[in-house]
Design a protein around this motif. Structure first.
Motif, PDB file in Angstrom:
ATOM      1  N   GLY A   1      -1.646  -0.901   6.528  1.00 10.53           N
ATOM      2  CA  GLY A   1      -0.185  -0.067   6.469  1.00 10.53           C
ATOM      3  C   GLY A   1      -0.066   0.676   4.867  1.00 10.53           C
ATOM      4  O   GLY A   1      -1.104   0.035   4.000  1.00 10.53           O
ATOM      5  N   PHE A   2       0.893   1.343   4.663  1.00  7.81           N
ATOM      6  CA  PHE A   2       0.885   2.082   3.378  1.00  7.81           C
ATOM      7  C   PHE A   2       0.945   1.373   2.308  1.00  7.81           C
ATOM      8  O   PHE A   2       1.643   0.684   2.599  1.00  7.81           O
ATOM      9  N   LEU A   3       1.183   1.266   1.833  1.00  7.90           N
ATOM     10  CA  LEU A   3       0.960   0.667  -0.311  1.00  7.90           C
ATOM     11  C   LEU A   3       2.731   0.425   0.241  1.00  7.90           C
ATOM     12  O   LEU A   3       3.466   0.866   0.084  1.00  7.90           O
ATOM     13  N   GLY A   4       2.541  -1.178  -0.330  1.00  7.25           N
ATOM     14  CA  GLY A   4       3.630  -1.477  -0.374  1.00  7.25           C
ATOM     15  C   GLY A   4       4.399  -1.780   0.787  1.00  7.25           C
ATOM     16  O   GLY A   4       5.920  -2.145   0.639  1.00  7.25           O
ATOM     17  N   SER A   5       3.867  -1.905   1.721  1.00  8.66           N
ATOM     18  CA  SER A   5       3.986  -2.108   2.993  1.00  8.66           C
ATOM     19  C   SER A   5       5.177  -3.709   3.347  1.00  8.66           C
ATOM     20  O   SER A   5       5.672  -3.747   4.004  1.00  8.66           O
ATOM     21  N   GLY A   6       4.080  -4.293   2.085  1.00  8.66           N
ATOM     22  CA  GLY A   6       3.751  -5.870   2.509  1.00  8.66           C
ATOM     23  C   GLY A   6       2.826  -6.769   3.317  1.00  8.66           C
ATOM     24  O   GLY A   6       3.052  -7.458   3.806  1.00  8.66           O
TER      25      GLY A   6
ATOM     26  N   ARG B   1      12.044   0.909   4.717  1.00 12.28           N
ATOM     27  CA  ARG B   1      12.294   1.566   3.667  1.00 12.28           C
ATOM     28  C   ARG B   1      12.081   3.242   3.279  1.00 12.28           C
ATOM     29  O   ARG B   1      12.704   4.234   3.210  1.00 12.28           O
ATOM     30  N   HIS B   2      10.695   3.098   3.530  1.00 12.43           N
ATOM     31  CA  HIS B   2       9.817   4.826   2.920  1.00 12.43           C
ATOM     32  C   HIS B   2       9.080   5.375   3.942  1.00 12.43           C
ATOM     33  O   HIS B   2       8.664   5.879   3.981  1.00 12.43           O
ATOM     34  N   ALA B   3       9.392   4.683   5.366  1.00 12.75           N
ATOM     35  CA  ALA B   3       8.431   5.134   5.850  1.00 12.75           C
ATOM     36  C   ALA B   3       8.201   6.386   6.831  1.00 12.75           C
ATOM     37  O   ALA B   3       7.826   7.326   6.923  1.00 12.75           O
ATOM     38  N   GLN B   4       9.453   7.392   6.652  1.00 20.18           N
ATOM     39  CA  GLN B   4       9.955   8.261   7.298  1.00 20.18           C
ATOM     40  C   GLN B   4       9.047   9.089   5.934  1.00 20.18           C
ATOM     41  O   GLN B   4       8.945  10.469   6.597  1.00 20.18           O
ATOM     42  N   GLN B   5       9.341   9.466   4.204  1.00 20.08           N
ATOM     43  CA  GLN B   5       8.644  10.027   3.866  1.00 20.08           C
ATOM     44  C   GLN B   5       7.007   9.894   4.190  1.00 20.08           C
ATOM     45  O   GLN B   5       5.989  10.783   4.105  1.00 20.08           O
ATOM     46  N   GLN B   6       6.621   8.537   4.124  1.00 20.87           N
ATOM     47  CA  GLN B   6       5.362   8.335   4.162  1.00 20.87           C
ATOM     48  C   GLN B   6       4.302   9.298   5.321  1.00 20.87           C
ATOM     49  O   GLN B   6       3.558   9.360   5.843  1.00 20.87           O
ATOM     50  N   LEU B   7       5.140   8.929   6.677  1.00 21.72           N
ATOM     51  CA  LEU B   7       4.927   9.764   7.544  1.00 21.72           C
ATOM     52  C   LEU B   7       4.958  10.817   7.895  1.00 21.72           C
ATOM     53  O   LEU B   7       4.028  12.286   7.907  1.00 21.72           O
ATOM     54  N   THR B   8       5.980  11.443   6.574  1.00 18.76           N
ATOM     55  CA  THR B   8       5.758  12.668   6.699  1.00 18.76           C
ATOM     56  C   THR B   8       4.904  13.528   5.695  1.00 18.76           C
ATOM     57  O   THR B   8       4.296  14.712   6.155  1.00 18.76           O
TER      58      THR B   8
ATOM     59  N   HIS C   1       1.785  12.308   5.276  1.00 21.30           N
ATOM     60  CA  HIS C   1       0.911  11.095   4.882  1.00 21.30           C
ATOM     61  C   HIS C   1      -0.225  11.230   5.842  1.00 21.30           C
ATOM     62  O   HIS C   1       0.492  10.358   6.397  1.00 21.30           O
ATOM     63  N   ARG C   2      -0.755  11.576   6.017  1.00 23.31           N
ATOM     64  CA  ARG C   2      -1.644  12.032   7.501  1.00 23.31           C
ATOM     65  C   ARG C   2      -1.867  10.531   7.196  1.00 23.31           C
ATOM     66  O   ARG C   2      -1.848   9.659   9.186  1.00 23.31           O
ATOM     67  N   GLU C   3      -2.300   9.273   6.597  1.00 23.63           N
ATOM     68  CA  GLU C   3      -3.154   8.076   6.627  1.00 23.63           C
ATOM     69  C   GLU C   3      -2.223   7.444   7.245  1.00 23.63           C
ATOM     70  O   GLU C   3      -2.144   6.286   8.329  1.00 23.63           O
ATOM     71  N   ALA C   4      -1.114   7.301   6.934  1.00 24.66           N
ATOM     72  CA  ALA C   4      -0.086   6.450   7.238  1.00 24.66           C
ATOM     73  C   ALA C   4       0.109   6.640   8.976  1.00 24.66           C
ATOM     74  O   ALA C   4       0.869   5.964   9.800  1.00 24.66           O
ATOM     75  N   GLN C   5      -0.042   7.994   9.177  1.00 29.12           N
ATOM     76  CA  GLN C   5      -0.061   8.189  10.916  1.00 29.12           C
ATOM     77  C   GLN C   5      -0.596   7.394  11.206  1.00 29.12           C
ATOM     78  O   GLN C   5      -0.384   6.710  12.463  1.00 29.12           O
ATOM     79  N   GLU C   6      -1.801   7.490  11.285  1.00 32.24           N
ATOM     80  CA  GLU C   6      -2.993   7.675  11.705  1.00 32.24           C
ATOM     81  C   GLU C   6      -3.254   5.661  11.543  1.00 32.24           C
ATOM     82  O   GLU C   6      -3.360   5.106  12.842  1.00 32.24           O
ATOM     83  N   GLN C   7      -1.990   4.903  10.564  1.00 37.53           N
ATOM     84  CA  GLN C   7      -2.212   3.005  11.466  1.00 37.53           C
ATOM     85  C   GLN C   7      -1.020   3.113  11.557  1.00 37.53           C
ATOM     86  O   GLN C   7      -1.440   2.062  12.286  1.00 37.53           O
ATOM     87  N   VAL C   8       0.060   3.526  12.266  1.00 35.54           N
ATOM     88  CA  VAL C   8       0.435   3.618  13.458  1.00 35.54           C
ATOM     89  C   VAL C   8      -0.249   3.530  14.681  1.00 35.54           C
ATOM     90  O   VAL C   8       0.269   3.229  15.725  1.00 35.54           O
ATOM     91  N   GLY C   9      -1.144   5.124  14.502  1.00 36.98           N
ATOM     92  CA  GLY C   9      -1.638   5.479  15.509  1.00 36.98           C
ATOM     93  C   GLY C   9      -2.224   4.571  16.286  1.00 36.98           C
ATOM     94  O   GLY C   9      -2.609   3.911  17.432  1.00 36.98           O
TER      95      GLY C   9
ATOM     96  N   ALA D   1      16.560   2.847  13.900  1.00 36.93           N
ATOM     97  CA  ALA D   1      16.876   2.820  16.011  1.00 36.93           C
ATOM     98  C   ALA D   1      15.539   4.920  15.923  1.00 36.93           C
ATOM     99  O   ALA D   1      15.032   4.452  16.333  1.00 36.93           O
ATOM    100  N   VAL D   2      16.011   5.637  14.773  1.00 29.18           N
ATOM    101  CA  VAL D   2      15.258   6.514  14.275  1.00 29.18           C
ATOM    102  C   VAL D   2      13.947   6.409  14.274  1.00 29.18           C
ATOM    103  O   VAL D   2      13.202   6.910  14.557  1.00 29.18           O
ATOM    104  N   LEU D   3      13.523   5.805  13.332  1.00 25.76           N
ATOM    105  CA  LEU D   3      12.352   4.931  12.586  1.00 25.76           C
ATOM    106  C   LEU D   3      12.204   4.475  14.057  1.00 25.76           C
ATOM    107  O   LEU D   3      10.813   5.216  14.370  1.00 25.76           O
TER     108      LEU D   3
END
Length: 342
Positions: A13-18, A136-143, A145-153, A172-174
Protein backbone atom coordinates in the motif's frame (compact mmCIF):
# COMPACT_ATOMS: atom_id res chain seq x y z
CA UNK A 1 1.92 -30.60 -0.41
CA UNK A 2 0.64 -27.05 0.17
CA UNK A 3 -0.39 -27.97 3.70
CA UNK A 4 3.28 -28.50 4.58
CA UNK A 5 4.32 -25.07 3.33
CA UNK A 6 4.55 -21.96 5.49
CA UNK A 7 1.97 -19.39 4.34
CA UNK A 8 3.23 -15.90 3.58
CA UNK A 9 1.15 -12.72 3.49
CA UNK A 10 2.42 -9.60 1.74
CA UNK A 11 1.04 -6.28 3.02
CA UNK A 12 1.48 -3.44 0.57
CA UNK A 13 0.00 0.00 0.00
CA UNK A 14 1.18 3.52 -0.65
CA UNK A 15 2.84 5.72 1.97
CA UNK A 16 0.53 6.52 4.87
CA UNK A 17 -2.20 4.11 3.85
CA UNK A 18 -2.24 2.24 7.16
CA UNK A 19 -0.06 -0.82 6.57
CA UNK A 20 1.67 -0.71 9.95
CA UNK A 21 -1.64 -0.16 11.72
CA UNK A 22 -3.01 -3.26 10.00
CA UNK A 23 0.10 -5.23 10.88
CA UNK A 24 -0.17 -4.20 14.52
CA UNK A 25 -3.81 -5.30 14.53
CA UNK A 26 -2.84 -8.71 13.12
CA UNK A 27 -0.08 -9.24 15.65
CA UNK A 28 -2.38 -8.37 18.53
CA UNK A 29 -5.23 -10.52 17.21
CA UNK A 30 -6.45 -13.74 18.79
CA UNK A 31 -5.60 -16.07 15.94
CA UNK A 32 -3.33 -18.54 17.71
CA UNK A 33 -0.57 -18.05 15.16
CA UNK A 34 3.09 -17.30 15.77
CA UNK A 35 4.06 -14.84 13.09
CA UNK A 36 7.47 -13.90 11.75
CA UNK A 37 7.51 -10.40 10.27
CA UNK A 38 9.87 -9.19 7.58
CA UNK A 39 9.82 -5.42 7.81
CA UNK A 40 10.96 -3.32 4.90
CA UNK A 41 11.34 0.40 5.50
CA UNK A 42 12.52 2.85 2.85
CA UNK A 43 13.78 5.24 5.48
CA UNK A 44 17.10 4.71 7.20
CA UNK A 45 15.38 4.28 10.56
CA UNK A 46 13.04 1.33 11.03
CA UNK A 47 9.95 1.34 13.16
CA UNK A 48 10.24 0.44 16.81
CA UNK A 49 9.50 -3.23 17.43
CA UNK A 50 7.55 -2.19 20.52
CA UNK A 51 5.07 -0.49 18.21
CA UNK A 52 4.17 -3.86 16.79
CA UNK A 53 4.78 -6.54 19.39
CA UNK A 54 3.16 -6.41 22.79
CA UNK A 55 3.30 -9.59 24.89
CA UNK A 56 3.35 -11.83 21.85
CA UNK A 57 5.53 -14.52 20.35
CA UNK A 58 6.03 -12.89 16.98
CA UNK A 59 9.51 -12.55 15.52
CA UNK A 60 10.48 -9.28 13.85
CA UNK A 61 13.06 -9.39 11.08
CA UNK A 62 13.85 -6.03 9.50
CA UNK A 63 15.24 -5.13 6.08
CA UNK A 64 16.47 -1.55 6.22
CA UNK A 65 18.18 -1.32 2.84
CA UNK A 66 15.39 0.26 0.83
CA UNK A 67 12.52 -1.27 -1.08
CA UNK A 68 12.23 -4.99 -1.63
CA UNK A 69 12.83 -5.12 -5.36
CA UNK A 70 15.20 -6.81 -7.79
CA UNK A 71 18.25 -5.15 -6.27
CA UNK A 72 17.62 -6.56 -2.81
CA UNK A 73 15.58 -9.69 -3.58
CA UNK A 74 18.65 -11.68 -2.64
CA UNK A 75 18.26 -10.34 0.90
CA UNK A 76 14.67 -11.55 1.01
CA UNK A 77 15.72 -15.01 -0.16
CA UNK A 78 18.49 -15.06 2.42
CA UNK A 79 16.24 -14.00 5.27
CA UNK A 80 13.56 -16.54 4.36
CA UNK A 81 16.27 -19.19 4.26
CA UNK A 82 17.58 -18.17 7.68
CA UNK A 83 14.09 -18.25 9.16
CA UNK A 84 13.49 -21.73 7.79
CA UNK A 85 16.86 -22.97 9.08
CA UNK A 86 16.09 -21.69 12.59
CA UNK A 87 12.61 -23.18 12.43
CA UNK A 88 14.02 -26.56 11.39
CA UNK A 89 16.58 -26.40 14.20
CA UNK A 90 13.88 -25.60 16.73
CA UNK A 91 15.41 -22.27 17.76
CA UNK A 92 12.57 -20.27 16.22
CA UNK A 93 8.90 -21.21 16.16
CA UNK A 94 6.46 -19.61 13.74
CA UNK A 95 3.44 -20.65 11.67
CA UNK A 96 3.09 -17.72 9.29
CA UNK A 97 5.25 -15.01 7.71
CA UNK A 98 4.13 -11.45 6.98
CA UNK A 99 6.14 -9.20 4.69
CA UNK A 100 5.38 -5.48 4.92
CA UNK A 101 6.77 -3.68 1.89
CA UNK A 102 7.62 -0.02 1.68
CA UNK A 103 4.92 2.22 0.29
CA UNK A 104 7.19 3.17 -2.59
CA UNK A 105 7.49 -0.31 -4.11
CA UNK A 106 5.36 -2.59 -6.25
CA UNK A 107 4.91 -6.10 -4.78
CA UNK A 108 5.63 -7.93 -8.05
CA UNK A 109 9.28 -8.80 -7.40
CA UNK A 110 8.41 -10.08 -3.93
CA UNK A 111 5.67 -12.29 -5.34
CA UNK A 112 8.00 -13.58 -8.04
CA UNK A 113 10.39 -14.83 -5.36
CA UNK A 114 7.87 -17.50 -4.38
CA UNK A 115 7.69 -18.75 -7.95
CA UNK A 116 11.25 -18.36 -9.16
CA UNK A 117 13.45 -19.41 -6.25
CA UNK A 118 13.37 -23.18 -5.50
CA UNK A 119 14.89 -22.68 -2.04
CA UNK A 120 11.90 -20.48 -1.19
CA UNK A 121 9.08 -22.36 -2.91
CA UNK A 122 10.21 -25.60 -1.25
CA UNK A 123 9.20 -24.24 2.17
CA UNK A 124 6.91 -21.25 1.65
CA UNK A 125 3.60 -20.57 -0.07
CA UNK A 126 2.41 -17.10 -1.02
CA UNK A 127 -0.99 -16.95 0.67
CA UNK A 128 -2.16 -13.50 -0.40
CA UNK A 129 -1.22 -9.94 -1.25
CA UNK A 130 -3.14 -7.41 0.85
CA UNK A 131 -3.19 -3.85 -0.46
CA UNK A 132 -4.24 -1.05 1.89
CA UNK A 133 -5.74 1.98 0.13
CA UNK A 134 -5.99 5.43 1.73
CA UNK A 135 -9.44 6.50 0.51
CA UNK A 136 -8.67 10.17 1.20
CA UNK A 137 -5.56 10.37 -0.98
CA UNK A 138 -5.91 7.38 -3.32
CA UNK A 139 -7.16 9.27 -6.37
CA UNK A 140 -4.12 11.55 -6.39
CA UNK A 141 -1.72 8.71 -5.64
CA UNK A 142 -3.13 6.52 -8.41
CA UNK A 143 -2.84 9.40 -10.88
CA UNK A 144 0.69 10.41 -9.96
CA UNK A 145 2.42 7.16 -9.01
CA UNK A 146 2.83 4.03 -11.08
CA UNK A 147 3.68 2.08 -7.92
CA UNK A 148 0.27 2.82 -6.42
CA UNK A 149 -1.44 1.41 -9.50
CA UNK A 150 0.69 -1.72 -9.42
CA UNK A 151 -0.03 -2.26 -5.73
CA UNK A 152 -3.71 -2.38 -6.65
CA UNK A 153 -3.06 -4.57 -9.68
CA UNK A 154 -1.31 -7.26 -7.67
CA UNK A 155 -3.83 -7.34 -4.83
CA UNK A 156 -5.82 -10.39 -3.75
CA UNK A 157 -7.64 -8.27 -1.15
CA UNK A 158 -8.06 -4.48 -1.23
CA UNK A 159 -8.58 -2.88 2.19
CA UNK A 160 -10.02 0.65 2.11
CA UNK A 161 -8.82 2.78 5.01
CA UNK A 162 -9.85 6.30 6.08
CA UNK A 163 -13.23 5.95 4.37
CA UNK A 164 -14.73 8.24 7.02
CA UNK A 165 -12.78 11.11 5.47
CA UNK A 166 -14.55 10.92 2.09
CA UNK A 167 -18.17 11.14 1.00
CA UNK A 168 -20.20 8.16 -0.15
CA UNK A 169 -20.06 9.52 -3.68
CA UNK A 170 -16.26 9.89 -3.60
CA UNK A 171 -15.92 6.37 -2.21
CA UNK A 172 -18.14 4.96 -4.94
CA UNK A 173 -16.04 6.65 -7.63
CA UNK A 174 -12.85 5.29 -6.04
CA UNK A 175 -14.29 1.77 -5.91
CA UNK A 176 -15.05 1.94 -9.62
CA UNK A 177 -11.52 3.09 -10.39
CA UNK A 178 -10.02 0.29 -8.30
CA UNK A 179 -12.33 -2.25 -9.93
CA UNK A 180 -11.19 -1.04 -13.34
CA UNK A 181 -7.57 -1.64 -12.38
CA UNK A 182 -8.15 -5.02 -10.70
CA UNK A 183 -11.46 -6.74 -11.35
CA UNK A 184 -10.66 -9.88 -9.36
CA UNK A 185 -9.68 -8.59 -5.90
CA UNK A 186 -12.38 -8.30 -3.26
CA UNK A 187 -12.73 -4.95 -1.47
CA UNK A 188 -13.69 -4.13 2.10
CA UNK A 189 -13.39 -1.25 4.52
CA UNK A 190 -10.83 -1.33 7.32
CA UNK A 191 -10.93 1.11 10.23
CA UNK A 192 -7.71 1.55 12.21
CA UNK A 193 -6.58 -1.91 11.09
CA UNK A 194 -9.74 -3.64 12.30
CA UNK A 195 -10.69 -6.32 9.82
CA UNK A 196 -11.80 -9.92 10.47
CA UNK A 197 -8.61 -11.96 10.50
CA UNK A 198 -10.37 -14.82 8.72
CA UNK A 199 -10.66 -12.48 5.70
CA UNK A 200 -6.94 -11.83 5.40
CA UNK A 201 -4.97 -14.76 6.89
CA UNK A 202 -4.78 -18.29 5.49
CA UNK A 203 -7.18 -17.42 2.69
CA UNK A 204 -5.20 -19.03 -0.16
CA UNK A 205 -5.84 -15.86 -2.08
CA UNK A 206 -2.93 -16.46 -4.40
CA UNK A 207 -4.09 -20.01 -5.10
CA UNK A 208 -6.90 -19.67 -7.60
CA UNK A 209 -7.90 -23.32 -7.33
CA UNK A 210 -8.54 -22.95 -3.61
CA UNK A 211 -10.56 -19.78 -4.20
CA UNK A 212 -12.75 -21.41 -6.81
CA UNK A 213 -13.38 -24.42 -4.59
CA UNK A 214 -14.58 -22.10 -1.81
CA UNK A 215 -16.27 -19.53 -4.08
CA UNK A 216 -17.41 -21.21 -7.32
CA UNK A 217 -18.70 -17.90 -8.72
CA UNK A 218 -15.46 -16.04 -7.98
CA UNK A 219 -14.77 -15.40 -11.66
CA UNK A 220 -18.32 -15.59 -12.86
CA UNK A 221 -19.38 -11.97 -12.56
CA UNK A 222 -16.30 -10.29 -13.97
CA UNK A 223 -16.50 -8.33 -17.17
CA UNK A 224 -14.18 -6.48 -19.54
CA UNK A 225 -12.95 -3.31 -17.86
CA UNK A 226 -10.02 -0.97 -18.31
CA UNK A 227 -8.50 1.77 -16.19
CA UNK A 228 -5.38 3.82 -15.50
CA UNK A 229 -2.04 2.50 -16.68
CA UNK A 230 -2.86 -0.86 -15.11
CA UNK A 231 -5.86 -2.61 -16.63
CA UNK A 232 -7.62 -5.92 -16.37
CA UNK A 233 -9.94 -8.01 -18.46
CA UNK A 234 -11.51 -11.44 -18.37
CA UNK A 235 -11.59 -13.97 -21.19
CA UNK A 236 -14.56 -16.37 -21.30
CA UNK A 237 -14.74 -19.46 -23.52
CA UNK A 238 -17.60 -22.01 -23.24
CA UNK A 239 -16.05 -24.50 -25.66
CA UNK A 240 -13.33 -27.01 -24.68
CA UNK A 241 -9.71 -26.04 -25.25
CA UNK A 242 -6.76 -28.02 -26.55
CA UNK A 243 -4.27 -28.03 -23.66
CA UNK A 244 -1.16 -28.27 -25.83
CA UNK A 245 -2.27 -25.33 -27.96
CA UNK A 246 -3.07 -23.28 -24.86
CA UNK A 247 0.31 -23.97 -23.29
CA UNK A 248 2.20 -23.15 -26.50
CA UNK A 249 0.24 -19.95 -26.99
CA UNK A 250 0.63 -18.74 -23.42
CA UNK A 251 4.34 -19.59 -23.46
CA UNK A 252 4.73 -17.36 -26.50
CA UNK A 253 2.64 -14.58 -24.91
CA UNK A 254 4.74 -14.67 -21.75
CA UNK A 255 7.95 -14.43 -23.77
CA UNK A 256 6.64 -11.45 -25.73
CA UNK A 257 4.61 -9.59 -23.11
CA UNK A 258 5.72 -11.04 -19.77
CA UNK A 259 7.01 -7.75 -18.42
CA UNK A 260 3.58 -6.19 -19.05
CA UNK A 261 1.63 -9.04 -17.45
CA UNK A 262 1.46 -8.42 -13.71
CA UNK A 263 -0.93 -11.17 -12.69
CA UNK A 264 -2.85 -13.73 -14.72
CA UNK A 265 -4.97 -16.60 -13.49
CA UNK A 266 -7.52 -18.91 -14.94
CA UNK A 267 -9.68 -22.01 -14.92
CA UNK A 268 -9.44 -23.99 -18.14
CA UNK A 269 -12.02 -26.34 -19.61
CA UNK A 270 -9.83 -28.93 -21.34
CA UNK A 271 -11.18 -31.54 -23.71
CA UNK A 272 -11.57 -35.07 -22.26
CA UNK A 273 -10.29 -33.98 -18.85
CA UNK A 274 -12.53 -34.64 -15.81
CA UNK A 275 -10.81 -31.91 -13.77
CA UNK A 276 -10.52 -28.22 -14.38
CA UNK A 277 -7.00 -27.06 -15.17
CA UNK A 278 -5.68 -24.12 -13.16
CA UNK A 279 -2.98 -21.74 -14.32
CA UNK A 280 -1.50 -18.58 -12.85
CA UNK A 281 1.56 -16.47 -13.28
CA UNK A 282 3.50 -13.36 -12.33
CA UNK A 283 5.26 -11.53 -15.13
CA UNK A 284 7.27 -14.18 -17.01
CA UNK A 285 6.78 -16.97 -14.50
CA UNK A 286 3.81 -19.22 -15.21
CA UNK A 287 2.61 -22.51 -13.78
CA UNK A 288 -0.36 -24.84 -14.18
CA UNK A 289 -1.86 -27.84 -12.44
CA UNK A 290 -5.01 -29.97 -12.37
CA UNK A 291 -7.63 -28.62 -10.03
CA UNK A 292 -10.91 -29.84 -8.62
CA UNK A 293 -13.09 -32.20 -10.68
CA UNK A 294 -16.01 -30.77 -12.60
CA UNK A 295 -19.21 -31.53 -10.73
CA UNK A 296 -22.05 -33.46 -12.33
CA UNK A 297 -24.27 -31.05 -14.19
CA UNK A 298 -21.84 -28.18 -13.77
CA UNK A 299 -21.48 -25.85 -16.74
CA UNK A 300 -17.94 -26.17 -17.99
CA UNK A 301 -16.16 -23.12 -19.33
CA UNK A 302 -12.78 -21.43 -19.34
CA UNK A 303 -12.38 -18.13 -17.49
CA UNK A 304 -9.09 -16.26 -17.43
CA UNK A 305 -8.17 -12.99 -15.71
CA UNK A 306 -5.32 -10.86 -17.02
CA UNK A 307 -3.97 -7.80 -15.15
CA UNK A 308 -1.15 -5.62 -16.41
CA UNK A 309 0.01 -2.62 -18.40
CA UNK A 310 -0.65 -2.27 -22.10
CA UNK A 311 -2.30 -5.68 -22.23
CA UNK A 312 -2.46 -7.15 -25.77
CA UNK A 313 -6.15 -7.90 -25.28
CA UNK A 314 -7.02 -8.48 -28.95
CA UNK A 315 -4.01 -10.75 -29.38
CA UNK A 316 -4.94 -12.75 -26.29
CA UNK A 317 -8.56 -13.15 -27.37
CA UNK A 318 -7.71 -14.18 -30.93
CA UNK A 319 -4.96 -16.55 -29.82
CA UNK A 320 -7.06 -18.26 -27.15
CA UNK A 321 -9.97 -18.57 -29.56
CA UNK A 322 -7.64 -20.50 -31.85
CA UNK A 323 -7.01 -22.97 -29.01
CA UNK A 324 -10.64 -24.16 -29.08
CA UNK A 325 -10.89 -27.83 -30.03
CA UNK A 326 -11.76 -28.14 -33.72
CA UNK A 327 -11.10 -24.47 -34.42
CA UNK A 328 -11.36 -23.62 -38.08
CA UNK A 329 -10.00 -20.26 -39.24
CA UNK A 330 -12.55 -18.15 -41.07
CA UNK A 331 -12.26 -18.21 -44.87
CA UNK A 332 -10.31 -15.33 -46.36
CA UNK A 333 -12.40 -12.38 -47.37
CA UNK A 334 -13.17 -12.21 -51.09
CA UNK A 335 -13.44 -8.83 -52.74
CA UNK A 336 -15.14 -8.12 -56.02
CA UNK A 337 -15.03 -5.25 -58.42
CA UNK A 338 -17.42 -4.25 -61.13
CA UNK A 339 -15.43 -6.07 -63.84
CA UNK A 340 -15.57 -9.47 -62.11
CA UNK A 341 -19.19 -9.48 -60.95
CA UNK A 342 -21.30 -11.48 -63.44
Amino acid sequence: MDDDLIPVTIITGFLGSGKTTLLRRILQGKHGLRIAVIENEFAAESIDNALLVQDSDEQIVEMNNGCICCSVRGDLIRILGELQAKRAAGTLVFDHVIIETTGLAAPGPVAQTFFAEPSVSAFYMLDAILTVIDARHAQQQLTEHREAQEQVGFADRILLSKTDLVSKEELAVLRQRLLAINCRASMQKVSFGNVPLRDILNIRGFNLNAIVELEPDFLGQLGHRHGDGVQSFVYHQPQPLDLEKVENFLDAIVQLFGTQLMRYKGILYIEDTPCRAVFQGVHMLMGSELGAPWRDGETRASKMVFIGRGLPQDTLIRGLDRCVVGYQPPPPAVTYNADTVP
